[in-house]
Write a protein that holds these residues in place. Structure first.
Motif, PDB file in Angstrom:
ATOM      1  N   TYR A  15      14.976   9.909   9.030  1.00 13.83           N
ATOM      2  CA  TYR A  15      14.018  10.134   8.306  1.00 13.83           C
ATOM      3  C   TYR A  15      12.601   9.297   8.901  1.00 13.83           C
ATOM      4  CZ  TYR A  15      11.467  10.390   3.730  1.00 13.83           C
ATOM      5  OH  TYR A  15      10.631  10.604   2.575  1.00 13.83           O
ATOM      6  N   ILE A  17       8.805   8.437   9.548  1.00 12.31           N
ATOM      7  CA  ILE A  17       7.791   7.865   8.447  1.00 12.31           C
ATOM      8  C   ILE A  17       6.621   7.255   9.358  1.00 12.31           C
ATOM      9  CG2 ILE A  17       6.848   6.069   6.715  1.00 12.31           C
ATOM     10  CD1 ILE A  17       9.876   6.006   5.938  1.00 12.31           C
ATOM     11  N   LEU A  36       7.162  11.735   5.857  1.00 11.71           N
ATOM     12  CA  LEU A  36       6.360  10.834   5.073  1.00 11.71           C
ATOM     13  C   LEU A  36       5.191  10.188   5.878  1.00 11.71           C
ATOM     14  CD1 LEU A  36       6.034   9.677   2.065  1.00 11.71           C
ATOM     15  CD2 LEU A  36       7.313   8.209   2.707  1.00 11.71           C
ATOM     16  N   TRP A  37       3.975  10.299   5.224  1.00 10.95           N
ATOM     17  CA  TRP A  37       2.971   9.249   5.975  1.00 10.95           C
ATOM     18  C   TRP A  37       2.630   8.146   4.995  1.00 10.95           C
ATOM     19  CZ3 TRP A  37      -2.465  11.718   7.278  1.00 10.95           C
ATOM     20  CH2 TRP A  37      -3.122  10.633   7.720  1.00 10.95           C
ATOM     21  N   MET A  38       3.134   7.073   5.275  1.00 13.57           N
ATOM     22  CA  MET A  38       2.880   6.083   4.488  1.00 13.57           C
ATOM     23  C   MET A  38       1.617   5.002   4.849  1.00 13.57           C
ATOM     24  SD  MET A  38       6.145   4.048   3.008  1.00 13.57           S
ATOM     25  CE  MET A  38       5.598   3.220   1.836  1.00 13.57           C
ATOM     26  N   LEU A  78       9.135   1.339   0.605  1.00 15.55           N
ATOM     27  CA  LEU A  78       9.662   1.655   1.973  1.00 15.55           C
ATOM     28  C   LEU A  78      11.267   0.973   1.945  1.00 15.55           C
ATOM     29  CD1 LEU A  78       9.142   2.527   4.841  1.00 15.55           C
ATOM     30  CD2 LEU A  78       8.236   0.469   5.117  1.00 15.55           C
TER      31      LEU A  78
END
Length: 117
Positions: A15, A17, A36-38, A78
């Protein structure tokens, strides 16, 4: 695991990020294969600009970033993502593989989560 955004994505990454507030220059969103872009987990704009990726100020930056993380609700999000996925790679855009916030974030999470991170 951490990986530079300019390195090719790999199935072993799990995964993926992006943990930068800004999108890495010259990197296409299609090629990056992010899950995902956190943005909210990255250092604040003020902190990032004050540090300016100066390796001589990494300890000062690390202490300030840790304080930001301690107060950041995105850390719990997260941590849950890490618990939910067998492998998570934190992707970053900085040039230096040793002096960057993703390494500090990884270390911070490992300290908080122990062997889960």
């Amino acid at each position: 695991m951490i990986k530079r955004a300019y390195a090719p994505a790999d199935e072993d990454d799990g995964y993926r990020i992006l943990v930068d507030r800004l999108w890495p220059r010259g990197v296409s969103k299609e090629r990056e294969h992010l899950d995902l872009w956190m943005k909210q987990i990255a250092p604040s704009t003020e902190l990032r600009k004050a540090w300016s990726h100066d390796p001589n100020r990494i300890f000062e930056f690390a202490a300030s970033y840790r304080r930001e993380l301690d107060a950041n609700p995105a850390v719990e999000e997260l941590e849950q993502i890490i618990r939910d996925h067998p492998k998570v790679t934190l992707v970053y855009g900085a040039r230096d593989p040793d002096v960057n916030h993703a390494r500090l974030l990884r270390d911070y999470l490992e300290e908080r989560m122990g062997s889960e991170a």
